[in-house]
Design a protein around this motif. Structure first.
Motif, short mmCIF file in Angstrom:
data_model
loop_
_atom_site.label_atom_id
_atom_site.label_comp_id
_atom_site.label_asym_id
_atom_site.label_seq_id
_atom_site.Cartn_x
_atom_site.Cartn_y
_atom_site.Cartn_z
N UNK A 1 -29.19 50.70 -34.23
CA UNK A 1 -28.30 50.08 -33.26
C UNK A 1 -28.47 50.76 -31.91
N UNK A 2 -28.43 49.99 -30.82
CA UNK A 2 -28.58 50.61 -29.49
C UNK A 2 -27.31 51.37 -29.09
N UNK A 3 -27.47 52.26 -28.12
CA UNK A 3 -26.31 52.96 -27.57
C UNK A 3 -25.37 51.96 -26.91
N UNK B 1 -25.85 52.24 -22.84
CA UNK B 1 -27.07 51.80 -22.16
C UNK B 1 -27.70 50.57 -22.78
N UNK B 2 -27.26 50.20 -23.99
CA UNK B 2 -27.87 49.09 -24.74
C UNK B 2 -29.35 49.33 -24.98
N UNK B 3 -29.71 50.60 -25.12
CA UNK B 3 -31.08 50.99 -25.45
C UNK B 3 -30.99 52.14 -26.46
N UNK B 4 -32.15 52.63 -26.89
CA UNK B 4 -32.15 53.72 -27.86
C UNK B 4 -31.79 55.06 -27.23
N UNK B 5 -31.86 55.16 -25.92
CA UNK B 5 -31.52 56.41 -25.23
C UNK B 5 -30.02 56.44 -24.94
N UNK C 1 -22.67 70.02 -23.41
CA UNK C 1 -23.28 68.70 -23.44
C UNK C 1 -22.48 67.77 -24.34
N UNK C 2 -22.18 66.59 -23.82
CA UNK C 2 -21.44 65.59 -24.58
C UNK C 2 -22.19 64.26 -24.49
N UNK C 3 -22.55 63.71 -25.64
CA UNK C 3 -23.22 62.41 -25.68
C UNK C 3 -22.21 61.30 -25.39
N UNK C 4 -22.69 60.25 -24.71
CA UNK C 4 -21.81 59.14 -24.37
C UNK C 4 -21.27 58.46 -25.62
N UNK C 5 -22.09 58.36 -26.67
CA UNK C 5 -21.62 57.70 -27.89
C UNK C 5 -20.49 58.49 -28.54
N UNK D 1 -23.48 54.05 -35.87
CA UNK D 1 -24.83 53.49 -35.93
C UNK D 1 -25.79 53.97 -34.86
N UNK D 2 -25.38 54.02 -33.58
CA UNK D 2 -26.33 54.50 -32.55
C UNK D 2 -26.67 55.98 -32.65
#
Length: 344
Positions: free
Chosen positions: A169-171, A174-178, A188-192, A260-261
């Motif tokens: 599933x995309x992020x 960003x609707x991409x894999x990144x 550091x904190x991931x957007x997901x 999922x992402x």
């Protein structure tokens, strides 16, 4: 009157002793993990990073635990099929998303997620009606075994439909894999991770409003207190049980979708997540929504700290050591009597 006052005083004293024991145990465990981390030269920043990363997984455990609590409170069944619903959420979402519908990627992902949650919720209600309702007079152990069988069937069906291959599933950002990373003073904190935390907060608030403000929610609470009395008051107890099972399945699907992402969804991902969600629910007393959330967050933070200061392969070990510790010393969960009051 005097005996009642003495009884309450004794309960408060016991609860105070329980809370003191839990505090000492938690402080001792944290001190032990910090000492282990000294071998790697960890500082405050590294420990904070490990805790924040653990809270991301803990939020998923909390969402899964909410499904366990919801099903148990209304039906009295520990639903070990919950892990299968966690798996079906992202698998169905990825399947629908890959169909390349006309809408833009963001809208297509939202529609795929809503469709997946609806299907899993309907599947949960169907399973309750076809498997648990006919066995409503059976022993609790029999009904638990039925839910385990349901999990194995759903996992086998997922393997037949999608094979052993992972779904991606995309992020959500960003609707991409990144997935973008935010930095706050070296942390550091991931957007997901923010999406996961936000979903947990919204789910907890929605459950609170549903059970506190709606007629159906209050009827479910009545079923949780006394099913016979609720039936005598005209509440359709069996319908409430079916609805609760569907809501629990939908919660599991939502947990899997927001995860999922972060990780690739596979047909067998539900086993680990389901068991850890169960551990979190047990830590919270199995009847308290706030307790389940607290248990999930605490479990996620502790196991990530444990993996960071020892060996990553030992990460899963801690969850089940905590389960054994809680069942032996605090069978009513770390919430103690508070969870019991929530149930009664």
């Amino acid at each position: 009157m005097i005996q009642e006052w003495r009884g309450r005083k004794r309960v408060r004293a016991l609860e105070g002793a329980r809370h003191a024991q839990i505090t000492v145990a938690a402080v001792g465990m944290i001190a032990f993990l910090i000492l282990l981390g000294q071998r790697h030269g960890f500082g405050a920043l590294e420990y904070l990073q490990l805790v924040l990363d653990g809270l991301r997984g803990g939020s998923i455990y909390a969402l899964v635990a909410l499904g366990f609590v919801l099903a148990y409170r209304v039906t009295g069944v520990i639903n070990f099929a919950q892990g299968a619903f966690v798996m079906l959420g992202p698998m169905l979402t990825a399947f629908f998303y890959e169909q390349k519908w006309p809408p833009a990627p963001g809208l297509r992902l939202a529609m795929a997620a809503l469709l997946a949650v609806g299907i899993v919720g309907a599947l949960g209600m169907t399973i309750e009606r076809l498997t648990l309702y006919p066995s409503r007079h059976a022993s609790p152990l029999t009904r638990i075994i039925i839910t385990i069988g349901v999990y194995l069937v759903l996992q086998g069906v997922a393997l037949l439909l999608w094979g052993p291959y992972a779904k991606v599933l995309p992020s959500f950002t960003t609707m991409s894999l990144s997935d973008p990373t935010f930095r706050f003073g070296g942390i550091r904190v991931k957007a997901q991770s923010l999406w996961i935390t936000g979903t947990l907060i919204v789910a907890l608030l929605a459950l609170g409003l549903f059970f506190g403000r709606t007629t159906v929610g209050k009827a479910m609470r009545a079923c949780a207190v006394n099913r016979l009395a609720a039936r005598l008051m005209g509440i359709p107890v069996d319908t409430m049980s079916t609805l609760a099972f569907g809501m629990a399945a939908a919660l599991g699907a939502i947990a899997g979708i927001v995860l999922g992402p972060v990780t690739r969804a596979t047909y067998d991902m539900g086993l680990e997540l389901g068991l850890k969600g169960f551990v979190a629910a047990i830590m919270g007393g199995l009847v308290s929504f706030p307790g389940a959330v607290l248990g999930g967050l605490l479990l996620g933070a502790l196991e990530n700290l444990w993996a960071g200061v020892t060996v990553a392969g030992f990460k899963d070990l801690l969850a089940f050591l905590v389960l054994i510790w809680v069942l032996l010393l605090y069978p009513q969960g770390l919430a103690g009597a508070e969870a019991e009051v929530e149930r009664v």
